[in-house]
Design a protein around this motif. Structure first.
Motif, mmCIF file in Angstrom:
data_model
loop_
_atom_site.group_PDB
_atom_site.id
_atom_site.type_symbol
_atom_site.label_atom_id
_atom_site.label_comp_id
_atom_site.label_asym_id
_atom_site.label_seq_id
_atom_site.Cartn_x
_atom_site.Cartn_y
_atom_site.Cartn_z
ATOM 1 N N LEU A 1 0.875 -1.177 0.000
ATOM 2 C CA LEU A 1 0.000 0.000 0.000
ATOM 3 C C LEU A 1 0.910 1.225 0.000
ATOM 4 O O LEU A 1 1.845 1.300 0.804
ATOM 5 C CB LEU A 1 -0.872 0.012 1.252
ATOM 6 N N LYS A 2 0.672 2.175 -0.929
ATOM 7 C CA LYS A 2 1.529 3.362 -1.003
ATOM 8 C C LYS A 2 0.642 4.611 -0.974
ATOM 9 O O LYS A 2 -0.333 4.696 -1.711
ATOM 10 C CB LYS A 2 2.322 3.389 -2.311
ATOM 11 N N ALA A 3 1.008 5.575 -0.137
ATOM 12 C CA ALA A 3 0.281 6.850 -0.112
ATOM 13 C C ALA A 3 0.577 7.608 -1.400
ATOM 14 O O ALA A 3 1.742 7.805 -1.749
ATOM 15 C CB ALA A 3 0.730 7.677 1.085
ATOM 16 N N ILE B 1 22.095 0.729 -2.651
ATOM 17 C CA ILE B 1 22.691 0.764 -1.307
ATOM 18 C C ILE B 1 22.130 1.981 -0.583
ATOM 19 O O ILE B 1 22.655 3.089 -0.668
ATOM 20 C CB ILE B 1 24.224 0.805 -1.360
ATOM 21 N N GLN B 2 21.012 1.744 0.118
ATOM 22 C CA GLN B 2 20.297 2.823 0.791
ATOM 23 C C GLN B 2 20.020 2.413 2.233
ATOM 24 O O GLN B 2 19.962 1.224 2.536
ATOM 25 C CB GLN B 2 18.946 3.104 0.117
ATOM 26 N N ARG B 3 19.898 3.398 3.083
ATOM 27 C CA ARG B 3 19.493 3.147 4.468
ATOM 28 C C ARG B 3 18.341 4.078 4.771
ATOM 29 O O ARG B 3 18.453 5.280 4.639
ATOM 30 C CB ARG B 3 20.662 3.440 5.425
ATOM 31 N N VAL C 1 -2.266 0.584 -4.724
ATOM 32 C CA VAL C 1 -1.982 -0.793 -4.313
ATOM 33 C C VAL C 1 -1.082 -1.398 -5.383
ATOM 34 O O VAL C 1 -1.399 -1.300 -6.567
ATOM 35 C CB VAL C 1 -3.274 -1.642 -4.224
ATOM 36 N N GLU C 2 0.065 -1.949 -4.964
ATOM 37 C CA GLU C 2 0.989 -2.524 -5.959
ATOM 38 C C GLU C 2 1.419 -3.934 -5.558
ATOM 39 O O GLU C 2 1.448 -4.254 -4.366
ATOM 40 C CB GLU C 2 2.259 -1.654 -6.054
ATOM 41 N N LYS C 3 1.785 -4.711 -6.524
ATOM 42 C CA LYS C 3 2.406 -6.004 -6.259
ATOM 43 C C LYS C 3 3.718 -5.720 -5.537
ATOM 44 O O LYS C 3 4.505 -4.859 -5.983
ATOM 45 C CB LYS C 3 2.692 -6.738 -7.587
ATOM 46 N N TYR C 4 3.973 -6.352 -4.395
ATOM 47 C CA TYR C 4 5.203 -6.073 -3.645
ATOM 48 C C TYR C 4 6.359 -6.876 -4.242
ATOM 49 O O TYR C 4 6.306 -8.098 -4.330
ATOM 50 C CB TYR C 4 5.023 -6.436 -2.174
ATOM 51 N N LEU C 5 7.367 -6.171 -4.704
ATOM 52 C CA LEU C 5 8.556 -6.831 -5.254
ATOM 53 C C LEU C 5 9.521 -7.095 -4.100
ATOM 54 O O LEU C 5 9.918 -6.157 -3.408
ATOM 55 C CB LEU C 5 9.234 -5.932 -6.289
ATOM 56 N N THR C 6 9.887 -8.331 -3.861
ATOM 57 C CA THR C 6 10.814 -8.602 -2.752
ATOM 58 C C THR C 6 12.242 -8.494 -3.292
ATOM 59 O O THR C 6 12.597 -9.132 -4.266
ATOM 60 C CB THR C 6 10.591 -10.042 -2.224
#
Ligand code: MV4
Length: 673
Positions: free
Chosen positions: A157-159, A231-233, A199-204
């Protein structure tokens, strides 16, 4: 081409833009706030205009003052850099009204990319691949749930009004959907005053691969290849690279063409970045488009040989693109590491303070440093705590990575904690060397990446720790020599910086402390040593050690093993800068166990200006070491003040909701016996 431009920004990007402008013979005007009155960008520019108080809202975001500064100095164009006003459509409008060229995209393009769902609708029409999902206006729960059920779980779910990872919630099973949707809507309404959901398909485990696009005002568009920013935090990029490892020519062409379609769909002009999620099967999906020059643009410049700020200036002044697609090619590989004043050992708490030691790696065709600070500058609480960007290039990824590793090893900063050691550990991580990249990389390898604090490794007791002791001993010896030189009684025992014992060489016991660790080192001078030689005893280890200390470097020989480090001393804090880490420590007074510094009081000091969120402990109640006592908010993040030992809070000095200045004592704590 312009004869004079104003840069409506600060720090490294302002310095970087000024550098290109000077190369083109364009005069530059900087703007600066109270806190930046001596900043590098304000001194590098030909002119500088003060625009307000330190908080960005009172200066760098005051766009009427910036417009006025441009008019006052006769600047024909304004470069917004990134952040601040770079994607502010109102500011772009005001520039147009004032007949000042905004070096960036038109208002329509900025606004089109301002809403995630609107952007996705535009991209869908342009044939740009989207993650399977629903981004319609009908927000009926049944519609959203039917979309989720149809694509299968997990979903995301994304705002619609969110961005940068804010307002996202994973849903792993149909039974959780309704509660998750309600929670996501509440959070979105609270954060963005809007609860529209995608609503999106969640890519793992996707990768973040973005394409640099460039369009001129005459209908021409090219892409300058891709960057991998996985490479993100917490949705902050840490290390970026170009080209993306494992990219095939077909995939590069498909993504580049899709990015150009995305730009043309919004009549884009200028430098832009189209971000994609790259799935493990090679599928790619539009994420968002950034309508500005990105922080990480230098890696693209290094592999393409192009100066993107020069392109921006040429295009904004009405020229056509300097190159066609066929003129562009990739040469070699480049990394960018973002050097930050933040403390990885303390949940990356942003640091403020003075850069009282700054030793950069040498710059050449392989190593570039874009920075906005010099030694002695302060990193303030008002702005992003970036110190610099370290960019390294070579003919291929392995060699470029070696350049990055060596450059990080040679990068030393004293006076505040930095993420350099963390970056060094990433660069040496086997999975990173094998280019096993995805957006969960840091979380997946956190044990290996957070293994810095000295004393955790057995070998430290025969390297880092004795070097630290030798540094203190030689520093004290220099101090006592200075005392003797100025003393009438050169041989008085009071001039000795070590302990003194009649009729025997001074035997000295040092207590060193760092973070929550301490060690005792017994040192006995060796009468026969050519250089400052000692027998050191640490726990049950005994070793012969000698060292020489020049200006800012220590060379030690420990049981025949020669080691070197840069060194710095700031007040009561000593720092060793070794290739793979910085080690800062304090010397305790001989047998009191008390700090030389007031560090014990610092534990309850507000780390920076902020607001008290809540008192967690109850005054007078017993707490255990590590218990959260109080939570405050600063720099849009929550910070917990914890108990340094068992004990109790005697008194809180501020109530929830109160504002506190950085350094203010927040509470009185009484440790248990
Ligand atoms: C995703 C995703 C997985 N599946 N969308 C994070 C912020 C925003 N740029 C989009 N993000 C993601 N969207 C679907 N359908 C995983 C992320 C994501 C991410 C993306 C890029 C870079 C870093 C990231 C870190 C966590 C999650």
């Amino acid at each position: 081409m312009f004869s004079k431009i104003l840069i409506a920004n600060r720090g490294e990007i302002s310095c970087r833009i000024i550098r290109t402008a000077k190369q083109l013979g364009i005069r530059t005007v900087a703007v600066y706030s109270d806190a930046d009155s001596h900043a590098l960008h304000a001194t590098l520019a030909d002119e500088a205009i003060h625009i307000g108080a330190s908080p960005a809202a009172d200066s760098y975001l005051q766009y009427e003052r910036i417009i006025e500064a441009a008019k006052k100095t006769g600047a024909q164009a304004i470069h917004p850099g990134y952040g601040f006003l770079s994607e502010n459509a109102s500011f772009r409008r005001r520039c147009d009204e004032a007949d000042i060229v905004f070096i960036g995209p038109p208002v329509g393009a900025i606004e089109a990319m301002g809403s995630k769902s609107a952007a996705k609708t535009i991209m869908e029409k342009a044939g740009v691949p989207l993650v399977p999902g629903y981004h319609g206006d009908d927000q009926d729960e049944a519609i959203l749930k039917a979309a989720a059920d149809k694509m299968g779980y997990p979903v995301l779910l994304k705002a619609a009004a969110g961005g940068g990872g804010k307002g996202m919630r994973q849903v792993w099973a149909e039974s959780e959907f309704s509660a998750a949707l309600a929670a996501a809507k509440r959070e979105s309404m609270k954060s963005f005053s809007d609860d529209k959901m995608l609503v999106e398909k969640y890519l793992t485990g996707p990768r973040h691969v973005e394409i640099q696009v460039f369009c001129d005002g005459h209908g021409n568009a090219v892409h300058l290849f891709e960057r991998d920013c996985s490479i993100q935090r917490r949705h902050q990029k840490v290390i970026e690279e170009a080209p993306a490892p494992g990219m095939t020519e077909d995939l590069r062409k498909a993504m580049g063409d899709a990015a150009i379609r995305a730009a043309q769909a919004i009549d884009y002009v200028g430098a832009g970045t189209v971000e994609f999620l790259l799935d493990t099967d090679g599928s790619f999906y539009f994420m968002e488009m950034n309508t500005r020059l990105q922080v990480e643009h230098p890696v693209t410049e290094m592999i393409s040989g192009q100066d993107l700020v020069e392109w921006q200036l040429r295009v904004a002044s009405g020229e056509t693109l300097p190159c066609e697609q066929s003129d562009l090619s990739i040469r070699g590989h480049a990394f960018e590491a973002r050097i930050y004043a933040e403390d990885p050992a303390n949940d990356f708490l942003p640091q403020t303070g003075t850069l009282n030691f700054l030793k950069e790696p040498g710059q050449d065709d392989h190593v570039r440093i874009d920075t906005g600070v010099i030694e002695g500058d302060t990193i303030s609480v008002y702005y992003d705590p970036m110190i610099s960007k370290l960019i390294c290039w070579d003919e291929n990824r392995d060699r470029a990575l070696k350049r990055l590793q060596n450059a990080l090893a040679a990068y030393s900063v004293g006076g505040l904690a930095t993420n350099i050691d963390f970056l060094y550990n990433i660069s040496h991580c086997a999975a990173f060397e094998r280019a096993e990249l995805d957006t969960g990389f840091i979380e997946k390898h956190s044990d290996e990446l957070f293994r810095n604090s000295p004393g955790q490794r057995a070998e430290d007791l025969q390297s880092v720790i004795p070097m630290a002791a030798l540094y203190v001993l030689l520093d004290q010896a220099q101090t006592s020599n200075t005392r003797r030189q100025h003393s009438k009684e050169a041989d008085s025992p009071w001039n000795s910086a070590f302990g003194w014992r009649a009729n025997s060489p001074a035997h000295c016991v040092l207590k060193l402390r760092w973070q929550d660790q301490e060690v005792t080192v017994a040192a006995e001078p060796l009468a026969d040593a050519k250089t400052q030689g000692f027998r050191l005893t640490i726990d049950d280890l005994s070793m012969e050690a000698s060292a020489t200390l020049e200006e800012r470097s220590l060379t030690a020989v420990i049981n025949g093993h020669r080691l070197s480090a840069s060194v710095g001393k700031h007040g009561d804090e000593y720092s060793l800068y070794l290739p793979d880490r910085a080690f800062s420590f304090s010397r305790l007074k001989a047998d009191t166990g008390e700090f030389d510094s007031a560090q014990s009081a610092d534990h309850f000091a507000a780390p920076m200006n902020g607001t008290i969120v809540a008192q967690i402990a109850t005054a007078g109640s017993d707490v255990k070491k590590g218990d959260v006592l109080l939570i405050m908010e600063a720099m849009k993040m929550e910070h917990s003040i914890t108990a340094p030992s068992d004990g109790k809070v005697v008194n809180f000095f501020f109530d929830a909701g109160e504002l506190v200045d950085g350094g203010a004592q927040l509470l009185e704590f009484e440790a248990s016996e």
